[in-house]
Design an enzyme around this catalytic site. Structure first.
Site, PDB file in Angstrom:
ATOM      1  CB  THR A  94       1.122   7.201  -8.001  1.00  0.00           C
ATOM      2  OG1 THR A  94       0.685   5.892  -7.660  1.00  0.00           O
ATOM      3  CG2 THR A  94       1.607   7.915  -6.744  1.00  0.00           C
TER       4      THR A  94
ATOM      5  CE  LYS B 295       2.436   7.091  -3.270  1.00  0.00           C
ATOM      6  NZ  LYS B 295       2.311   5.969  -2.354  1.00  0.00           N
TER       7      LYS B 295
ATOM      8  CG  ASP C 219      -0.202   6.002   0.133  1.00  0.00           C
ATOM      9  OD1 ASP C 219      -0.103   6.019   1.385  1.00  0.00           O
ATOM     10  OD2 ASP C 219       0.328   5.136  -0.586  1.00  0.00           O
TER      11      ASP C 219
ATOM     12  CD  GLU D 185      -2.581   3.120  -0.248  1.00  0.00           C
ATOM     13  OE1 GLU D 185      -1.418   2.715  -0.378  1.00  0.00           O
ATOM     14  OE2 GLU D 185      -3.325   3.377  -1.221  1.00  0.00           O
TER      15      GLU D 185
ATOM     16  CG  ASP E 282       0.380   0.180   1.744  1.00  0.00           C
ATOM     17  OD1 ASP E 282       0.773  -0.999   1.757  1.00  0.00           O
ATOM     18  OD2 ASP E 282       0.800   0.999   0.898  1.00  0.00           O
TER      19      ASP E 282
ATOM     20  CE  LYS F  27       1.806  -1.056  -1.851  1.00  0.00           C
ATOM     21  NZ  LYS F  27       2.377  -0.192  -0.812  1.00  0.00           N
TER      22      LYS F  27
ATOM     23  CB  CYS G 179       2.742  -2.556  -7.542  1.00  0.00           C
ATOM     24  SG  CYS G 179       2.451  -0.978  -8.358  1.00  0.00           S
TER      25      CYS G 179
ATOM     26  CG  ASP H 254       0.696   3.473 -10.203  1.00  0.00           C
ATOM     27  OD1 ASP H 254       1.187   2.598  -9.472  1.00  0.00           O
ATOM     28  OD2 ASP H 254       0.602   4.672  -9.871  1.00  0.00           O
TER      29      ASP H 254
END
Ligand SMILES: C[C@H](N)C(=O)N[C@@H](CCC(=O)O)C(=O)O
Ligand SMILES: [Mg+2]
Length: 362
Positions: A135, A162, A190, A218, A243, A267, A295, A322
């Site tokens: 990320t 992100k 994301d 995402e 997500d 997740k 995660c 990650d």
């Protein structure tokens, strides 16, 4: 192998750099450790990140759920009756998916130990090695471009960027990163629910027009907005991944029935652990929808459990595990080996966690 006690502790692991998303900034992993003890002397470990902004689960609530509800339901149960254990775990308290996930992980660890097999082999044993993305936190475009180059120098070939806190700037961010890394690197983004559906369609179309070649986006819109998610999926070419919209198997069915997303991010902290994650994998197989395993900001105990699920299931084709490589140290002895993007499983029974340094028992 009967459960005789469930103990809780706390670990604190500093991150290499602050982790920043549209929802939060974090400097260290501050997780609850679950230690389930049995009458045979076997011990199972789980880990729980309190990710209040996503799951609603805070440290206090996690401890309360386990101490006042889950413990009572499970003490005395035999690990070989895993189906009954999971039923009792689900019914012990409404919601509280993170607390349930930490306990579920420790139970699966013991289940593997009971049958002297690694969990990924019990669940399907599809592969022994997986490759994760890494990320890139949301920051100024130049800093994100530099972080992306650093990640590539560490060997990553897929970056999860992100965005979502400023739609206009997000386009600049992606332009700066693509220019810096070239076109041999996969870029997934994301937005962590940061846009509304109109902003999302506008922003993603701009990214398409700029030829940024985005692999997927995402959660562009708020988790509850299934219609908005579908609007985005129907109106852009970049594939959309749900997500925060998918916690339970029922959510997954709804999203897939509506065709509201192209992919699902599973997740363990959202599903309540492996037993419900397996149901989502089965549903996804039926609908032909590929999944990511992701995660929260977690250290290696719980991420290692997600690694086993990813290794077991063919329908999981994208890996965002990650957490451990974002940490500046690894408190865990045993489990999978995280060699930057490459994660190699070992064949120790259960999840293979031998010890965890620095647990402060509550
Ligand atoms: C850590 C992982 N790569 C990630 O981004 N996970 C979440 C956010 C988790 C968090 O805030 O702890 C995600 O939205 O995919
Ligand atoms: Mg996400």
């Amino acid at each position: 192998m009967k459960i005789i006690d469930i103990k809780l502790g706390h670990i604190s692991v500093p991150l290499r750099t602050p982790f920043k998303t549209a929802l939060r900034t974090v400097n260290s992993v501050e997780d609850i450790i679950v230690r389930i003890e049995t009458d045979t002397g076997n011990v199972g470990y789980g880990e729980i990140p309190p990710t209040g902004v996503i799951t609603g689960d805070t440290t206090g609530a996690i401890i309360g759920a386990i101490e006042s509800h889950i413990k009572k339901a499970l003490i005395g149960m035999d690990i070989e009756n895993i189906e009954e254990i999971m039923d009792k775990l689900d019914k012990s308290i409404v919601g509280n998916t993170s607390a349930k996930a930490g306990v579920d992980i420790a139970i699966y660890d013991l289940y593997g130990q009971l049958y002297n097999a690694p969990v990924y082999k019990i669940l399907g044993g599809y592969r022994k090695e997986i490759i994760t993305d890494i990320t890139i936190s949301v920051n100024e475009p130049e800093e994100m471009a530099r972080d992306s180059i650093d990640a590539i120098n560490r060997g990553y070939r897929t970056l999860k960027i992100k965005v979502g806190n400023d739609a206009k700037k997000d386009i600049e961010r992606m332009k700066a990163i693509r220019e810096a890394v070239g076109y041999d690197v996969d870029l997934r983004i994301d937005a962590n629910q940061g846009w509304n559906y109109k902003e999302a369609i506008y922003t993603l179309r701009k990214m398409e027009d700029a030829g940024l070649n985005i692999e997927l986006v995402e959660q562009p819109v708020p988790g509850h907005d299934f219609e908005g998610l579908k609007m985005v999926t129907d109106n852009v070419s970049i594939p959309v991944m749900a997500d925060e919209s998918v916690f339970s198997p029922k959510d997954a069915i709804k999203i897939m029935e509506m065709r509201a997303a192209d992919y699902i991010n599973i997740k363990l902290m959202k599903t309540g652990g492996i037993h419900n994650a397996l149901k989502i994998c089965n549903i996804a197989e039926v609908y032909g929808v590929e999944c990511m395993i992701g995660c929260m900001l977690e250290a290696k105990v719980s991420v290692n459990a997600a690694v086993h699920l990813a290794a077991a299931k063919k329908i999981i084709t994208k890996i965002d595990l990650d957490g451990p490589v974002l940490c500046s140290e690894d408190p865990v002895d045993g489990g999978s080996v995280f060699n930057e993007s490459k994660i190699i499983l070992n064949d120790a029974p259960g999840f293979g966690i031998k010890d965890i340094q620095g647990i402060k028992y509550i």
